[in-house]
Scaffold this motif. Structure first.
Motif, PDB file in Angstrom:
ATOM      1  N   LEU A 117       0.866  -1.171   0.000  1.00  0.00           N
ATOM      2  CA  LEU A 117       0.000   0.000   0.000  1.00  0.00           C
ATOM      3  C   LEU A 117       0.908   1.228   0.000  1.00  0.00           C
ATOM      4  N   PHE A 118       0.751   2.089  -0.981  1.00  0.00           N
ATOM      5  CA  PHE A 118       1.594   3.271  -1.133  1.00  0.00           C
ATOM      6  C   PHE A 118       3.081   2.913  -1.187  1.00  0.00           C
ATOM      7  N   GLY A 119       3.399   1.786  -1.825  1.00  0.00           N
ATOM      8  CA  GLY A 119       4.782   1.355  -1.998  1.00  0.00           C
ATOM      9  C   GLY A 119       5.417   0.698  -0.792  1.00  0.00           C
ATOM     10  N   LYS A 120       4.670   0.564   0.298  1.00  0.00           N
ATOM     11  CA  LYS A 120       5.200  -0.076   1.509  1.00  0.00           C
ATOM     12  C   LYS A 120       4.407  -1.348   1.786  1.00  0.00           C
ATOM     13  N   VAL A 121       5.085  -2.328   2.396  1.00  0.00           N
ATOM     14  CA  VAL A 121       4.417  -3.584   2.708  1.00  0.00           C
ATOM     15  C   VAL A 121       3.374  -3.344   3.794  1.00  0.00           C
ATOM     16  N   PHE A 122       2.128  -3.686   3.515  1.00  0.00           N
ATOM     17  CA  PHE A 122       1.043  -3.585   4.493  1.00  0.00           C
ATOM     18  C   PHE A 122       0.949  -4.875   5.292  1.00  0.00           C
ATOM     19  N   LYS A 123       0.973  -6.016   4.590  1.00  0.00           N
ATOM     20  CA  LYS A 123       0.956  -7.302   5.288  1.00  0.00           C
ATOM     21  C   LYS A 123       1.569  -8.358   4.396  1.00  0.00           C
ATOM     22  N   SER A 124       1.997  -9.449   5.031  1.00  0.00           N
ATOM     23  CA  SER A 124       2.550 -10.601   4.333  1.00  0.00           C
ATOM     24  C   SER A 124       1.886 -11.846   4.889  1.00  0.00           C
ATOM     25  N   ILE A 125       1.587 -12.769   3.992  1.00  0.00           N
ATOM     26  CA  ILE A 125       1.009 -14.049   4.403  1.00  0.00           C
ATOM     27  C   ILE A 125       1.950 -15.149   3.932  1.00  0.00           C
ATOM     28  N   SER A 126       2.418 -15.976   4.864  1.00  0.00           N
ATOM     29  CA  SER A 126       3.274 -17.111   4.544  1.00  0.00           C
ATOM     30  C   SER A 126       2.435 -18.376   4.619  1.00  0.00           C
ATOM     31  N   LYS A 127       2.594 -19.240   3.603  1.00  0.00           N
ATOM     32  CA  LYS A 127       1.859 -20.508   3.564  1.00  0.00           C
ATOM     33  C   LYS A 127       2.810 -21.656   3.267  1.00  0.00           C
ATOM     34  N   GLU A 128       2.512 -22.788   3.863  1.00  0.00           N
ATOM     35  CA  GLU A 128       3.278 -24.006   3.673  1.00  0.00           C
ATOM     36  C   GLU A 128       3.060 -24.540   2.258  1.00  0.00           C
ATOM     37  N   GLY A 129       4.094 -25.096   1.657  1.00  0.00           N
ATOM     38  CA  GLY A 129       3.985 -25.666   0.323  1.00  0.00           C
ATOM     39  C   GLY A 129       4.167 -24.620  -0.750  1.00  0.00           C
ATOM     40  N   MET A 130       4.158 -25.072  -1.988  1.00  0.00           N
ATOM     41  CA  MET A 130       4.440 -24.153  -3.087  1.00  0.00           C
ATOM     42  C   MET A 130       3.192 -23.744  -3.866  1.00  0.00           C
ATOM     43  N   ASN A 131       2.019 -23.936  -3.276  1.00  0.00           N
ATOM     44  CA  ASN A 131       0.774 -23.490  -3.893  1.00  0.00           C
ATOM     45  C   ASN A 131       0.108 -22.487  -2.950  1.00  0.00           C
ATOM     46  N   PRO A 132       0.163 -21.191  -3.290  1.00  0.00           N
ATOM     47  CA  PRO A 132      -0.375 -20.169  -2.384  1.00  0.00           C
ATOM     48  C   PRO A 132      -1.889 -20.239  -2.194  1.00  0.00           C
ATOM     49  N   LYS A 133      -2.594 -20.949  -3.065  1.00  0.00           N
ATOM     50  CA  LYS A 133      -4.050 -21.033  -2.938  1.00  0.00           C
ATOM     51  C   LYS A 133      -4.494 -22.162  -2.020  1.00  0.00           C
ATOM     52  N   SER A 134      -3.621 -23.150  -1.804  1.00  0.00           N
ATOM     53  CA  SER A 134      -4.073 -24.286  -1.001  1.00  0.00           C
ATOM     54  C   SER A 134      -3.203 -24.580   0.219  1.00  0.00           C
ATOM     55  N   GLY A 135      -2.097 -23.895   0.382  1.00  0.00           N
ATOM     56  CA  GLY A 135      -1.206 -24.189   1.496  1.00  0.00           C
ATOM     57  C   GLY A 135      -1.771 -23.761   2.839  1.00  0.00           C
ATOM     58  N   LYS A 136      -1.343 -24.478   3.874  1.00  0.00           N
ATOM     59  CA  LYS A 136      -1.737 -24.132   5.244  1.00  0.00           C
ATOM     60  C   LYS A 136      -1.020 -22.838   5.645  1.00  0.00           C
ATOM     61  N   GLU A 137      -1.778 -21.897   6.183  1.00  0.00           N
ATOM     62  CA  GLU A 137      -1.193 -20.620   6.571  1.00  0.00           C
ATOM     63  C   GLU A 137      -0.255 -20.805   7.756  1.00  0.00           C
ATOM     64  N   ILE A 138       0.937 -20.250   7.615  1.00  0.00           N
ATOM     65  CA  ILE A 138       1.945 -20.296   8.677  1.00  0.00           C
ATOM     66  C   ILE A 138       1.865 -19.039   9.527  1.00  0.00           C
ATOM     67  N   LEU A 139       1.801 -17.872   8.843  1.00  0.00           N
ATOM     68  CA  LEU A 139       1.827 -16.600   9.563  1.00  0.00           C
ATOM     69  C   LEU A 139       1.257 -15.493   8.690  1.00  0.00           C
ATOM     70  N   THR A 140       0.496 -14.607   9.316  1.00  0.00           N
ATOM     71  CA  THR A 140       0.107 -13.346   8.696  1.00  0.00           C
ATOM     72  C   THR A 140       0.756 -12.253   9.524  1.00  0.00           C
TER      73      THR A 140
END
Length: 180
Positions: A117-140
């Motif tokens: 947002l406005f060139g700065k990171v607002f949030k990051s979501i890390s997920k297990e595995g190499m498929n961002p649509k189906s991986g188990k969320e590790i951390l937001t």
């Protein structure tokens, strides 16, 4: 599953055995530096770093484990002790847990979706595995700190706008397993 053998007495011996293949892994031990206290593992050809943080003097407890990759803003979060040293105690239950969580950076890989947002990171979501649509969320991880808390109702609307693509920018990166 790695059973604690009678000749492994603490976390350091466990790590040295688990990551003993120096043709694959590089170990950097800065636990003797008071301002650092971190034991790191990297695999050759990978930028992912696994950090074992603040072991006690005899390595019978370790404060935390984290993994990250400099290509992304997302990371693993605190995976072991945090502020509860009993959670990081060297025992069979924790060995099994550590083996399980290390599967993500070592064998499964992970994804990081960074919302800007406005060139700065607002949030990051890390997920297990190499498929961002189906991986188990590790951390937001929200990166606006106290401002985000103060603007709580507005930050919810911003979050919705980012996820739906109405505002901001989204980048998803796949981090390959270290053992690939």
């Amino acid at each position: 599953m790695m059973i604690i053998s009678t000749d492994i007495k603490n976390w350091k011996e466990y790590l040295e055995r688990k990551f003993s293949d120096d043709s694959i892994f590089t170990i950097t031990d800065k636990t003797n530096i008071k301002s650092n206290g971190i034991y790191t593992i990297t695999a050759k050809g990978s930028e992912t770093v696994i950090s074992f943080i603040w072991p006690d003097n005899d390595w019978l407890t370790i404060d935390d484990i984290q993994f990250h990759n400099p290509k992304v803003k997302g990371w693993s979060g605190e995976l072991l002790g945090g502020n509860g040293p009993k959670k990081g105690k060297f025992n069979q239950e924790n060995i099994e847990y550590v083996n399980l969580i290390l599967d993500t950076p070592l064998k499964k890989g992970w994804t990081s979706t960074d919302y800007y947002l406005f060139g700065k990171v607002f949030k990051s979501i890390s997920k297990e595995g190499m498929n961002p649509k189906s991986g188990k969320e590790i951390l937001t991880d929200f990166n606006f700190g106290c401002i985000g808390t103060l603007l709580f109702p507005i930050s919810i609307l911003i979050n919705i706008g980012l996820i739906t693509g109405i505002i901001g920018k989204k980048e998803t990166r796949i981090i390959k397993p270290m053992m690939e």
